[in-house]
Design a protein around this motif. Structure first.
Motif, PDB file in Angstrom:
ATOM      1  N   LYS A  10      68.903  24.851 145.742  1.00 25.47           N
ATOM      2  CA  LYS A  10      70.217  25.279 146.841  1.00 25.47           C
ATOM      3  C   LYS A  10      71.079  27.415 146.130  1.00 25.47           C
ATOM      4  CE  LYS A  10      71.942  22.163 149.523  1.00 25.47           C
ATOM      5  NZ  LYS A  10      72.577  20.744 149.654  1.00 25.47           N
ATOM      6  N   ALA A  11      71.147  26.538 144.377  1.00 27.93           N
ATOM      7  CA  ALA A  11      71.734  27.494 143.559  1.00 27.93           C
ATOM      8  C   ALA A  11      71.091  29.450 143.516  1.00 27.93           C
ATOM      9  CB  ALA A  11      71.623  26.847 142.077  1.00 27.93           C
ATOM     10  N   ASP A  12      69.479  29.309 144.027  1.00 32.27           N
ATOM     11  CA  ASP A  12      69.591  30.163 143.260  1.00 32.27           C
ATOM     12  C   ASP A  12      68.538  31.011 145.090  1.00 32.27           C
ATOM     13  OD1 ASP A  12      67.176  28.852 141.556  1.00 32.27           O
ATOM     14  OD2 ASP A  12      67.363  28.989 143.190  1.00 32.27           O
ATOM     15  N   THR A  32      84.913  41.414 141.525  1.00 29.61           N
ATOM     16  CA  THR A  32      83.260  41.498 141.734  1.00 29.61           C
ATOM     17  C   THR A  32      83.309  39.935 142.049  1.00 29.61           C
ATOM     18  OG1 THR A  32      83.448  41.015 139.490  1.00 29.61           O
ATOM     19  CG2 THR A  32      82.495  43.326 140.817  1.00 29.61           C
ATOM     20  N   LEU A  33      82.220  39.551 142.388  1.00 30.85           N
ATOM     21  CA  LEU A  33      81.737  38.188 143.199  1.00 30.85           C
ATOM     22  C   LEU A  33      80.589  38.108 142.330  1.00 30.85           C
ATOM     23  CD1 LEU A  33      81.713  35.304 144.652  1.00 30.85           C
ATOM     24  CD2 LEU A  33      79.931  36.816 146.265  1.00 30.85           C
ATOM     25  N   LEU A  34      80.189  37.060 141.493  1.00 31.63           N
ATOM     26  CA  LEU A  34      79.601  36.059 140.635  1.00 31.63           C
ATOM     27  C   LEU A  34      78.580  35.543 140.807  1.00 31.63           C
ATOM     28  CD1 LEU A  34      81.958  36.418 137.324  1.00 31.63           C
ATOM     29  CD2 LEU A  34      81.014  38.309 138.306  1.00 31.63           C
ATOM     30  N   LYS A  35      79.401  34.629 141.315  1.00 28.50           N
ATOM     31  CA  LYS A  35      78.062  33.891 141.927  1.00 28.50           C
ATOM     32  C   LYS A  35      79.269  33.173 143.299  1.00 28.50           C
ATOM     33  CE  LYS A  35      75.162  31.063 139.653  1.00 28.50           C
ATOM     34  NZ  LYS A  35      73.394  32.091 138.836  1.00 28.50           N
ATOM     35  N   THR A  36      78.113  32.205 143.787  1.00 26.06           N
ATOM     36  CA  THR A  36      78.587  31.386 145.060  1.00 26.06           C
ATOM     37  C   THR A  36      77.588  30.169 144.959  1.00 26.06           C
ATOM     38  OG1 THR A  36      78.816  33.114 145.914  1.00 26.06           O
ATOM     39  CG2 THR A  36      78.697  31.284 147.234  1.00 26.06           C
ATOM     40  N   TYR A  37      78.634  29.157 145.277  1.00 25.07           N
ATOM     41  CA  TYR A  37      78.604  27.515 144.781  1.00 25.07           C
ATOM     42  C   TYR A  37      78.172  26.686 145.756  1.00 25.07           C
ATOM     43  CZ  TYR A  37      79.329  28.946 140.144  1.00 25.07           C
ATOM     44  OH  TYR A  37      79.911  29.410 139.129  1.00 25.07           O
ATOM     45  N   VAL A  53      78.611  25.826 135.570  1.00 24.55           N
ATOM     46  CA  VAL A  53      79.034  27.513 136.408  1.00 24.55           C
ATOM     47  C   VAL A  53      77.736  28.089 136.143  1.00 24.55           C
ATOM     48  CG1 VAL A  53      80.598  29.313 135.398  1.00 24.55           C
ATOM     49  CG2 VAL A  53      80.836  27.040 134.972  1.00 24.55           C
ATOM     50  N   ALA A  54      77.025  28.553 134.947  1.00 22.49           N
ATOM     51  CA  ALA A  54      75.946  29.477 135.241  1.00 22.49           C
ATOM     52  C   ALA A  54      74.945  29.405 136.026  1.00 22.49           C
ATOM     53  CB  ALA A  54      74.783  29.270 132.934  1.00 22.49           C
ATOM     54  N   THR A  55      74.153  27.815 136.068  1.00 23.23           N
ATOM     55  CA  THR A  55      72.744  28.586 137.026  1.00 23.23           C
ATOM     56  C   THR A  55      73.175  27.853 138.778  1.00 23.23           C
ATOM     57  OG1 THR A  55      72.757  25.653 136.771  1.00 23.23           O
ATOM     58  CG2 THR A  55      71.650  26.815 135.294  1.00 23.23           C
ATOM     59  N   GLY A  56      74.677  27.535 138.261  1.00 21.11           N
ATOM     60  CA  GLY A  56      75.149  27.377 140.051  1.00 21.11           C
ATOM     61  C   GLY A  56      74.795  25.697 140.663  1.00 21.11           C
TER      62      GLY A  56
END
Lengths: 893, 282
Positions: free
Chosen positions: A81-83, B57-62, B95-98
């Motif tokens: 899901k994450a990537d 900027t959008l960094l990540k979407t969870y 956070v990093a891998t989402g």
């Protein structure tokens, strides 16, 4: 029906079908699997048919898989899901469709967008530099003419075993590079190695990196040596531009020794000559300075600059450079020199006084390296506190010498008594001093005095534990002992021991029993020292509710309106956090050893109204105000009553009190026996039929109960309905003056009001020893009905009456209803029974009502005067009303 | 009516610096991380987004919530995020891998608010099911460490200090669980509470309630130290907080403005513009 003429009148449209010929075979329809659709390029397009009405590709009209509906095993997509990128409709379109609809290839567009985004991330400084001609990997500054870079020392690196082809070429190419050096070419300065700030994420030693499988097997063979240590040689090569990588080898490990794989295209080296010159011919020490650490050692740092510290032979790790200043050599201090005659053997010499030992002996001792030590002063640790105190010349400490002395004198006396009894019982001489004993309890029976001091209640319940099951006789004796101990008998031990036993056996058993009694205390007892007593017996149909509840909202509302925040709006509870929570918060557990979490809970009736009522408990003693005056009577009756009612619930008490109040009305001379019978009847809910008048009186309050239940809640209505019901009362109601005249005469029956002492005891008990649901505050009760014990209850019917008929106040109505609420709850089970009774009770009630005053009148006629004489102040109802009005807000609902 | 001039030292944000489009759904909450360099938006489109607010900027979407995301919080070391949503779950993210690290189920209703403790070892979540649950991030236990179910109505807001849990409930009470003392203090405010928060010095608690009032209560005694009115808050769950130096009280308002009050002198100072977020603050 159709005639020929009509037939000819048909008009034809279109062309007629060809007439069927018999011998022509019918054309076969093309089977489904052959009905295919191809796109422009001749590829098969598949329709799954759901939208087009076509066929399902592959598995006709099935679910499109070989297994049919068999579900495949679940595969979690959580990790993906994450990537997972967001898909747009374009992602699912064919190129043709895409082209047709959008006129351009969106995917390429997306790529350019991506590029743009990357470009955006490059900082402006880099962009400027680039524009000035800088390339990545170059140093900054003016271009320089490069001198011949290095003198390659002698021969190339020796290779052991089979060499890797990459390295061979490497050497040659570097040479080439050196050869070709035009003079008018300037070079960018060498890039300064940036400090490497990458975190060390593995647990390898510094500078060690394990074999990277990508490099070793498939990866860039151009790097050649896949050394586990990446020294800067690799990097310098990178700076110069990696020539080898352009060769594009597929496998890292290739060459003669490994042969050539079948799939290997590059087989040019199969027949390459391996010259002997590349092998060692001598076992020599011409190591490149690298033999220090074996083959796993870090590669030697390239000695291009000669400024390596002279003393350092090893190699530098990446990211490290040699220090310019040598560190100060650590100064090493020599160990102290030992005396010449030192003997490394320790011995404990005897302490001898100089006079007592013979000279020869003293000499011998001295020779064995000790001088006579008797005179040596003692260290302060050898001295006791008192000795030290003496040395310092301080006085003795003042204050209690033992905890025992801190006790009050009365308690000391009591303890003393108990101990003396114990001593006497044990047959031990009781001659020793008390304080002496308190410090050093008699060793023969260490447990007994303590047990006695703890009191019977603490050891209670040990009968559940059977420490001597194997010996039933002994167990029996033990139980007997515990029983006696519970009863508070101090000579429990002595009396229950077997007389046939020997002295020694007896002594042993005594010890055993007392120890067992102390040890086998039930957990509830040991916990009770820490917690408040459970107020209610455990039962199946009980629920746990918070012991304390947040107080009434109404007065808080008022406080908030007045903005009087603070103690008025604040509730404080004891709250037990979970142990783990404390640990996680790094906070010490406020209640170490506590087994509960959250708020304290108590068991209550499951269906009790009082779980939902939040009535602040009123002080039990506050209700005593009025009945101080009428306290003197019938001590004996009360005393007989006391033990019986000791363990009863409040509910029982209130019922009893009601009955007494009622019964006391008509029969002033009721005997205690009658009372008990009547109570039993009341508790069972079906009074004995022969005592008709008692039953009538008994039924009266329960009528109120029904009023409380079935009448509507507003006071006016219930009061009016009660007045409606009380049709026979109306004649009396018409003459309230008569009632008022009657009221004060109404006697307090002699058999009822409790003595002060008893009531005080009761009040105490109300706080501690009651079972069953909480009652509405005794404040109300006490004021309204003169005595919470209810034995008196004399003015109750009196003041109830005027309130029901003559202008009643809200407070008055309050009380009976409350009273009946608890009754209602308690009698829930009997409700159906009561319902049966309801009618006749209603019928009987008016009779009871008009009988009551008559009874009182008669009593005033026959015995009332004498009663009045005994009880001079029966508290007029008006006074009562006033008091009720002055009640505090609390508890009113 | 002229307001007294703001005190000279106090500079209040008067304009919105940046505005970023967060997607189709409504934004349920915006939270800064510990050091204020990043922010999280909880969207009603089931996603949680990490932004660099300074560059927009959008960094990540969870993605992983099953329904609206209602609240989120970042851990103290910025390595994890916890979020809660209307799907009754609390989720711990890397956070990093989402990726989703843990999913805590157990609440019986929408989870309104979520907080880490000081060391980010416990997640405290408050739900509409009247309970506050403390989830352990260290162990793999699926059930909470402790359930605080003293509230009589939904829990709308939870804050955690080093040894306290402060909660505001719709039953009109501010409850403070003191772990060190082992006590629960319940202050009755009356009107449903939408948001609570500690002052930075830890002496006071601020609570906003649906009677359009912010109340500053003394933490120890429960006495009222200040009352701030003037904004509009009678329907929605809006946030309130202190500014970084405890000199001002900030609250959102239903008229789309952000209101600032001086902590001591009470006049309303300034309405900043903030038109989009129903729960705009950290």
């Amino acid at each position: 029906m159709a005639s020929d003429g009509e037939e000819e009148d048909f008009s034809y449209f279109g062309s007629a079908l060809e007439p069927l010929e018999e011998d022509e075979t019918t054309k076969k329809p093309t089977p489904l699997q052959e009905q295919t659709v191809k796109d422009e390029k001749g590829r098969y397009s598949r329709f799954h048919g759901a939208f087009t009405g076509g066929f399902s590709a592959g598995y006709f009209n099935s679910v499109g898989s070989k297994e049919g509906w068999t579900p495949s095993t679940f595969v979690s997509s959580r990790q993906q899901k994450a990537d997972k990128q967001l898909f747009r409709p374009e992602h699912f379109m064919d190129e043709e469709v895409l082209y047709r609809f959008l006129g351009c290839d969106l995917r390429s567009k997306a790529v350019t967008l991506l590029d743009l985004e990357q470009r955006w991330r490059i900082t402006i400084g880099v962009q400027l530099l680039r524009r000035m001609g800088w390339k990545e990997g170059q140093g900054l500054g003016p271009r320089v003419k490069r001198k011949p870079r290095r003198q390659r020392c002698g021969t190339g690196v020796k290779v052991y075993g089979c060499s890797l082809p990459g390295e061979v070429t490497e050497g040659s190419q570097e040479e080439e590079e050196e050869e070709y050096q035009p003079e008018n070419v300037t070079f960018a300065p060498k890039d300064v190695m940036p400090m490497d700030f990458t975190q060390k994420a593995d647990r390898h030693g510094l500078g060690y990196s394990g074999i990277d499988p990508h490099r070793a097997l498939y990866g860039a063979s151009g790097e050649g040596s896949f050394s586990t240590f990446n020294a800067d040689s690799d990097r310098s090569r990178n700076l110069l531009g990696d020539v080898q990588s352009s060769k594009g080898r597929k496998l890292g490990i290739t060459g003669q020794a490994f042969g050539v794989g079948a799939l290997e295209e590059d087989d040019a080296d199969i027949y390459a000559r391996d010259t002997l010159s590349r092998y060692d011919t001598v076992l020599a020490e011409e190591e490149p300075g690298d033999g220090l650490y074996g083959w796993t050692a870090p590669q030697q740092y390239k000695k291009t600059k000669g400024l390596d510290a002279p003393g350092y032979i090893g190699k530098l790790l990446e990211g490290f450079s040699l220090g310019s200043r040598a560190t100060k050599s650590k100064k090493v201090y020599c160990p102290p020199e030992l005396p010449r005659d030192y003997r490394p053997v320790h011995y404990f010499r005897p302490v001898v006084a100089p006079g007592t030992v013979s000279t020869a002996m003293a000499l011998a001792l001295e020779a064995s390296a000790g001088q006579l030590s008797a005179e040596a002063p003692k260290g302060r640790h050898q001295l006791s506190a008192t000795q030290r105190r003496d040395l310092l010349g301080e006085g003795a400490l003042e204050g209690p010498r033992s905890v025992f002395e801190l006790l009050a004198a009365k308690d000391q006396d009591r303890l003393k008594q108990v101990q003396q009894q114990q001593q006497a019982a044990c047959g031990a001489p009781a001659s020793r001093d008390l304080s002496d004993r308190s410090q050093a309890p008699p060793s023969r029976q260490p447990w007994a005095p303590r047990l006695a001091a703890l009191g019977g209640g603490r050891v209670a319940g040990s009968s559940e534990f059977k420490p001597f099951v194997k010996n039933p006789e002994k167990q029996k004796r033990y139980e007997e002992y515990v029983e006696k101990l519970k009863g508070g008998e101090s000579d429990a031990l002595q009396s229950c021991l077997d007389l046939n036993m020997t002295e020694w056996e007896r002594a042993r058993e005594q010890d055993e029993f007392s120890q067992a009694a102390a040890l086998y205390r039930p957990t509830s007892v040991s916990l009770s020292s820490r917690f408040t007593r459970g107020k209610f017996a455990e039962d199946a149909d009980k629920v746990e509710v918070p012991e304390e509840q947040e107080g009434d909202v109404n007065d808080k509302e008022a406080a908030v309106k007045m903005k009087m925040f603070g103690s008025l709006t604040r509730d404080k509870f004891e709250w037990h956090p979970e142990k783990v929570l404390c640990k996680r918060f790094n906070v010490p557990d406020p209640y170490p050893g506590s087994t509960i979490a959250g708020l304290l809970k108590v068991k209550r009736d499951k269906y009790s109204v009082f779980n939902f009522l939040t009535v602040p408990p009123a002080p039990a003693s506050s209700g005593m105000g009025m009945k101080r005056e009428s306290v003197q009577q019938d001590k004996s009756f009360k005393a007989a009553k006391a033990p019986e009612s000791r363990r009863r619930s409040r509910w029982d008490m209130s019922a009893e009190e009601k009955e007494k109040g009622a019964a006391g009305l008509d029969t002033a001379e009721t005997s205690s026996a009658l009372h008990t019978v009547e109570e039993v009847g009341a508790e069972q809910g079906n009074p004995p039929a022969d005592k008709a008048d008692i039953e009538e009186e008994e039924s009266r309050p329960s009528m109120d109960l029904f009023k409380a239940i079935f009448a509507s809640s507003s006071e006016e209505k219930s009061s009016s309905s009660s007045s409606d019901e009380a049709d026979e009362d109306e004649d009396e109601e018409s003459s309230p003056g008569v009632r008022d005249a009657v009221e004060p005469i109404q006697p307090a029956p002699p058999a009822v009001s409790p003595p002060v002492k008893e009531s005080g005891f009761r009040a105490r008990e109300a706080g501690t020893e009651e079972f069953g649901p909480k009652l509405p505050p005794t404040l109300l009760f006490g004021n309204a009905r003169l005595s919470p014990d209810g034995a008196s209850g004399s003015p109750v019917p009196g003041c109830e009456r005027p309130e029901g008929h003559g202008g009643s106040t809200a407070h008055h109505k309050d009380r009976p209803r409350k009273k009946h609420k608890d009754r209602q709850k308690g009698k829930k089970q009997k409700k159906d029974k009561k319902k049966k009774h309801k009618k006749h009770k209603h019928r009987s009630k008016p009779r009871a009502r008009d009988r009551a005053p008559r009874g009182s009148e008669s009593s005033s006629g026959e015995s009332g005067h004498s009663d009045n004489g005994r009880n001079p102040r029966p508290t007029p109802p008006l006074d009562l009303l006033k008091r009720l009005k002055n009640l505090p807000l609390a508890g009113r609902r | 009516m002229a307001f007294p001039a703001p005190r000279p030292g106090a500079r209040l944000p008067a304009r919105s610096v940046r505005r970023f489009a967060c997607g189709p759904g409504a934004v349920r909450a915006v939270r800064f991380n510990v050091d204020g360099n990043y922010c999280l938006t909880c969207s009603s489109d089931k996603s949680l987004k990490l932004w660099n607010p300074h560059r927009g900027t959008l960094l990540k979407t969870y993605a992983g919530h099953g329904y609206e995301v209602l609240d989120a919080a970042g851990s103290c070391d910025n390595s994890q995020i916890c979020s809660c949503g209307a799907d009754k779950t609390v989720i711990l993210w890397d956070v990093a891998t989402g990726q989703l690290v843990r999913k805590f189920r157990g609440h019986g209703g929408k989870v309104n608010c979520v907080q880490f403790n000081e060391e980010s070892t416990v997640i405290v979540s408050g739900s509409i099911d009247t309970s506050i649950r403390c989830w352990d991030c260290r162990s793999r236990r699926p059930e909470p460490i402790q359930i605080l179910d003293e509230a009589k109505d939904g829990v709308s807001s939870v804050k955690v200090s080093d040894h306290e849990i402060l909660s505001g409930s719709v039953d009109g009470r501010v409850r403070r669980y003191d772990l060190r003392m082992g006590q629960l203090f319940a202050d009755y405010v009356g009107s449903p509470i939408t948001s609570v928060c500690f002052s930075r010095d830890g002496q006071c608690s601020l609570s906003s309630s649906l009677d359009c009032t912010l109340r500053l209560l003394d933490k120890e005694t429960g006495e009222l130290l200040g009352e701030y009115t003037g904004h509009r808050n009678s329907e929605y769950q809006l946030d309130c907080c202190f500014n970084e130096s405890d000199t001002h009280v900030v609250s959102a308002s239903e008229d789309g403005l952000v209101y600032f009050w001086d902590l001591v002198e009470h006049p309303q100072l300034l309405g900043g513009e903030n038109s989009r977020f129903p729960r705009p603050f950290v």
